[in-house]
Scaffold this motif. Structure first.
Motif, PDB file in Angstrom:
ATOM      1  N   ASP A 221      16.640   9.369  -4.078  1.00 27.93           N
ATOM      2  CA  ASP A 221      15.209   9.876  -4.279  1.00 27.93           C
ATOM      3  C   ASP A 221      14.388   8.882  -4.799  1.00 27.93           C
ATOM      4  O   ASP A 221      14.769   7.752  -5.428  1.00 27.93           O
ATOM      5  N   GLY A 222      12.879   8.931  -4.774  1.00 25.27           N
ATOM      6  CA  GLY A 222      12.251   8.193  -5.024  1.00 25.27           C
ATOM      7  C   GLY A 222      11.786   6.816  -4.437  1.00 25.27           C
ATOM      8  O   GLY A 222      12.674   6.392  -3.676  1.00 25.27           O
ATOM      9  N   LEU A 223      10.671   5.972  -4.723  1.00 28.11           N
ATOM     10  CA  LEU A 223      10.415   4.951  -4.080  1.00 28.11           C
ATOM     11  C   LEU A 223      11.475   3.828  -4.354  1.00 28.11           C
ATOM     12  O   LEU A 223      11.720   3.041  -3.520  1.00 28.11           O
ATOM     13  N   ASP A 224      12.192   3.745  -5.516  1.00 26.54           N
ATOM     14  CA  ASP A 224      13.066   2.866  -5.959  1.00 26.54           C
ATOM     15  C   ASP A 224      14.476   3.128  -5.125  1.00 26.54           C
ATOM     16  O   ASP A 224      14.855   2.155  -4.696  1.00 26.54           O
ATOM     17  N   GLY A 225      14.782   4.486  -4.777  1.00 27.48           N
ATOM     18  CA  GLY A 225      15.775   4.681  -3.820  1.00 27.48           C
ATOM     19  C   GLY A 225      15.350   4.214  -2.565  1.00 27.48           C
ATOM     20  O   GLY A 225      16.404   3.714  -2.020  1.00 27.48           O
TER      21      GLY A 225
ATOM     22  N   ASP B  54      -0.878  17.516  -1.811  1.00 23.40           N
ATOM     23  CA  ASP B  54      -2.026  16.748  -2.341  1.00 23.40           C
ATOM     24  C   ASP B  54      -2.263  15.541  -1.860  1.00 23.40           C
ATOM     25  O   ASP B  54      -2.576  14.481  -2.564  1.00 23.40           O
ATOM     26  N   GLY B  55      -2.221  15.364  -0.711  1.00 23.79           N
ATOM     27  CA  GLY B  55      -2.641  13.782  -0.091  1.00 23.79           C
ATOM     28  C   GLY B  55      -1.695  12.965  -0.360  1.00 23.79           C
ATOM     29  O   GLY B  55      -1.949  11.611  -0.009  1.00 23.79           O
ATOM     30  N   ARG B  56      -0.378  13.386  -0.569  1.00 24.32           N
ATOM     31  CA  ARG B  56       0.650  12.191  -0.694  1.00 24.32           C
ATOM     32  C   ARG B  56       2.000  12.804  -0.121  1.00 24.32           C
ATOM     33  O   ARG B  56       2.221  14.013  -0.108  1.00 24.32           O
ATOM     34  N   ILE B  57       2.491  11.819   0.539  1.00 24.38           N
ATOM     35  CA  ILE B  57       4.219  12.203   1.087  1.00 24.38           C
ATOM     36  C   ILE B  57       5.075  12.404  -0.179  1.00 24.38           C
ATOM     37  O   ILE B  57       5.332  11.835  -0.903  1.00 24.38           O
ATOM     38  N   VAL B  58       5.707  13.648  -0.100  1.00 23.73           N
ATOM     39  CA  VAL B  58       6.613  13.887  -1.217  1.00 23.73           C
ATOM     40  C   VAL B  58       8.016  14.385  -0.670  1.00 23.73           C
ATOM     41  O   VAL B  58       8.967  14.695  -1.655  1.00 23.73           O
ATOM     42  N   GLU B  59       8.304  14.237   0.668  1.00 18.42           N
ATOM     43  CA  GLU B  59       9.578  14.652   1.061  1.00 18.42           C
ATOM     44  C   GLU B  59       9.760  13.892   2.322  1.00 18.42           C
ATOM     45  O   GLU B  59       8.782  13.998   3.119  1.00 18.42           O
ATOM     46  N   HIS B  60      11.159  13.542   2.778  1.00 18.44           N
ATOM     47  CA  HIS B  60      11.271  12.900   4.047  1.00 18.44           C
ATOM     48  C   HIS B  60      12.756  13.286   4.575  1.00 18.44           C
ATOM     49  O   HIS B  60      13.758  13.301   3.701  1.00 18.44           O
TER      50      HIS B  60
ATOM     51  N   VAL C 124       0.833  -1.294   0.059  1.00 20.66           N
ATOM     52  CA  VAL C 124       0.118  -0.049  -0.115  1.00 20.66           C
ATOM     53  C   VAL C 124       0.848   1.291  -0.069  1.00 20.66           C
ATOM     54  O   VAL C 124       0.348   2.248   0.323  1.00 20.66           O
ATOM     55  N   LEU C 125       1.991   1.123  -0.295  1.00 21.97           N
ATOM     56  CA  LEU C 125       3.101   2.204  -0.138  1.00 21.97           C
ATOM     57  C   LEU C 125       2.821   3.564  -1.026  1.00 21.97           C
ATOM     58  O   LEU C 125       2.615   4.622  -0.529  1.00 21.97           O
ATOM     59  N   THR C 126       2.049   3.213  -2.422  1.00 19.93           N
ATOM     60  CA  THR C 126       1.745   4.133  -3.027  1.00 19.93           C
ATOM     61  C   THR C 126       0.424   4.840  -2.738  1.00 19.93           C
ATOM     62  O   THR C 126       0.164   5.856  -3.353  1.00 19.93           O
ATOM     63  N   ASP C 127      -0.163   4.380  -1.814  1.00 20.96           N
ATOM     64  CA  ASP C 127      -1.545   5.047  -1.241  1.00 20.96           C
ATOM     65  C   ASP C 127      -1.008   6.189  -0.286  1.00 20.96           C
ATOM     66  O   ASP C 127      -1.665   7.085  -0.348  1.00 20.96           O
ATOM     67  N   TYR C 128       0.264   6.297   0.062  1.00 17.49           N
ATOM     68  CA  TYR C 128       0.781   7.312   0.790  1.00 17.49           C
ATOM     69  C   TYR C 128       1.927   7.960   0.448  1.00 17.49           C
ATOM     70  O   TYR C 128       1.965   9.406   0.817  1.00 17.49           O
ATOM     71  N   ILE C 129       2.774   7.334  -0.497  1.00 17.77           N
ATOM     72  CA  ILE C 129       3.820   8.217  -0.873  1.00 17.77           C
ATOM     73  C   ILE C 129       3.749   8.472  -2.195  1.00 17.77           C
ATOM     74  O   ILE C 129       3.371   7.684  -3.019  1.00 17.77           O
ATOM     75  N   SER C 130       4.262   9.566  -2.909  1.00 18.07           N
ATOM     76  CA  SER C 130       3.864  10.019  -4.269  1.00 18.07           C
ATOM     77  C   SER C 130       4.884   9.191  -5.231  1.00 18.07           C
ATOM     78  O   SER C 130       5.988   9.222  -4.624  1.00 18.07           O
ATOM     79  N   THR C 131       4.248   8.627  -6.250  1.00 15.70           N
ATOM     80  CA  THR C 131       5.071   7.797  -7.257  1.00 15.70           C
ATOM     81  C   THR C 131       5.839   8.992  -8.148  1.00 15.70           C
ATOM     82  O   THR C 131       6.805   8.402  -8.851  1.00 15.70           O
ATOM     83  N   GLU C 132       5.650  10.263  -8.072  1.00 19.23           N
ATOM     84  CA  GLU C 132       5.855  11.104  -9.054  1.00 19.23           C
ATOM     85  C   GLU C 132       7.335  11.765  -8.299  1.00 19.23           C
ATOM     86  O   GLU C 132       8.324  12.422  -9.099  1.00 19.23           O
TER      87      GLU C 132
END
Length: 253
Positions: free
Chosen positions: A173-177, A229-235, A154-162
Motif C-alpha cells: 500500500d501507499g506511494l512508498d509501496g 476527492d480528486g485523487r487516486i486512492v485505489e488501484h 507530479v505523482l502526488t498531484d494525482y495519487i493521494s498521499t494519505e
C-alpha cells in the motif's frame, strides 16, 4: 442499470455461468470481433469455447463498469487451467443489444500479496456518478504525464498521499509501496513503459485504462483506478504479455 450492462451480465451468466453454447445465438452478433489470445474470431469460435468448458469451471465476478457501449468485467476464472486467473474482460455492445467485440487480459491469482489485499477485493459498486467525466480526465492526465511521460515529480498531484490501496500482488500500500515495487522491477529489467492508452472506461469513481507498453517484454496493461476527492486512492491491475501469435488477425487492442 444500463442496457449495455444488463446485456453483458445476462450474456456472461448464460455463456460462462450456465455454460450454454446456445446463448451465442441469443447474445452474440454475427460479426463478433475477438481480441482475446484465447479464442479465434467470430461467434462459432466462442460457441466452441463455451462448449468445451470443463465441469469445474466458474466465474467469480468482482465489479462491473459500464461506459456507453463498453462494459468492463473484473473477476476471477476458476477451472480454465490449474490455477485461478484474475481477469479484465471488455465487451462492446452494438445497437441491436448484441455482444459485438471483446478484449481481455488474464493473470494468475496470487494468494500472498505484498499489501495483504487480494487482486479483486475492495469496493465493488461505482460511486460519485456525477464525477465520471472529471475522474476520467484526471486519470487520463495522470496516464499522459506519469505513466507515459514518466514524470514522477507530479505523482502526488494525482495519487493521494494519505490513502492508496494497492491490489497489484507485488506492491504494498501507499506511494512508498509502489516506489519500492517499481525499483525492484527495474532491477530485474522490468521498467514500467506505457506507450499508448487505447481505452479509458469510466463510471463514477472507477476508471479503467487499457494500455499498450513494455514490462521487460511487450505487454497489455489493464489498470483500474478508484478516484476520491480528486485523487487516486485505489488501484487494481492485470499485466499480460503480448503473445507472439494470436488465433485471429485483430490484435490485442
Amino acid at each position: 442499470m444500463s442496457n449495455a450492462k444488463n446485456t453483458v451480465l445476462t450474456a456472461a451468466d448464460e455463456l460462462f455461468g450456465k455454460k450454454d453454447p446456445s446463448a451465442v445465438d441469443r447474445w452474440v452478433a454475427a460479426d463478433y470481433r475477438q481480441h482475446s489470445a484465447l479464442a479465434a474470431d467470430g461467434p462459432e469460435a466462442l460457441r466452441e469455447l463455451v462448449a468445451g468448458l470443463p465441469e469445474g469451471f466458474r466465474y467469480e465476478g468482482a465489479r462491473v463498469i459500464a461506459d456507453g457501449d463498453l462494459v468492463a468485467l473484473h473477476g476471477t476464472y476458476h477451472g480454465f487451467g490449474p490455477d485461478p486467473l484474475v481477469a479484465f474482460d471488455v465487451f462492446r455492445v452494438d445497437a441491436d443489444g448484441k455482444l459485438a467485440e471483446h478484449w481481455d487480459a488474464l493473470t494468475p491469482l496470487v494468494e500472498n500479496t505484498a499489501s495483504g489485499r487480494s487482486q479483486t477485493d475492495g469496493p465493488t459498486e461505482p460511486a460519485d456518478l456525477d464525477r465520471t467525466e472529471a475522474n476520467r480526465a484526471l486519470v487520463l492526465e495522470f496516464a499522459e504525464k506519469v505513466l507515459k511521460g514518466a514524470d514522477y515529480s507530479v505523482l502526488t498531484d494525482y495519487i493521494s498521499t494519505e490513502t492508496y490501496h494497492q491490489h497489484n500482488p507485488e506492491a504494498a500500500d501507499g506511494l512508498d509501496g509502489f516506489g519500492a515495487a517499481a525499483a525492484k522491477w527495474a532491477e530485474h529489467g522490468k521498467n514500467l513503459v506505457y506507450k499508448t492508452v487505447h481505452k479509458a472506461i469510466a463510471e463514477g469513481d472507477f476508471v479503467l485504462l487499457q494500455s499498450e507498453g513494455e514490462f521487460g517484454v511487450p505487454v497489455a496493461y489493464y489498470d483500474l483506478f478508484r478516484v476520491q476527492d480528486g485523487r487516486i486512492v485505489e488501484h487494481w491491475d492485470v499485466i499480460a504479455p503480448v503473445p507472439a501469435e494470436l488465433p485471429h488477425s485483430n490484435g490485442l487492442f
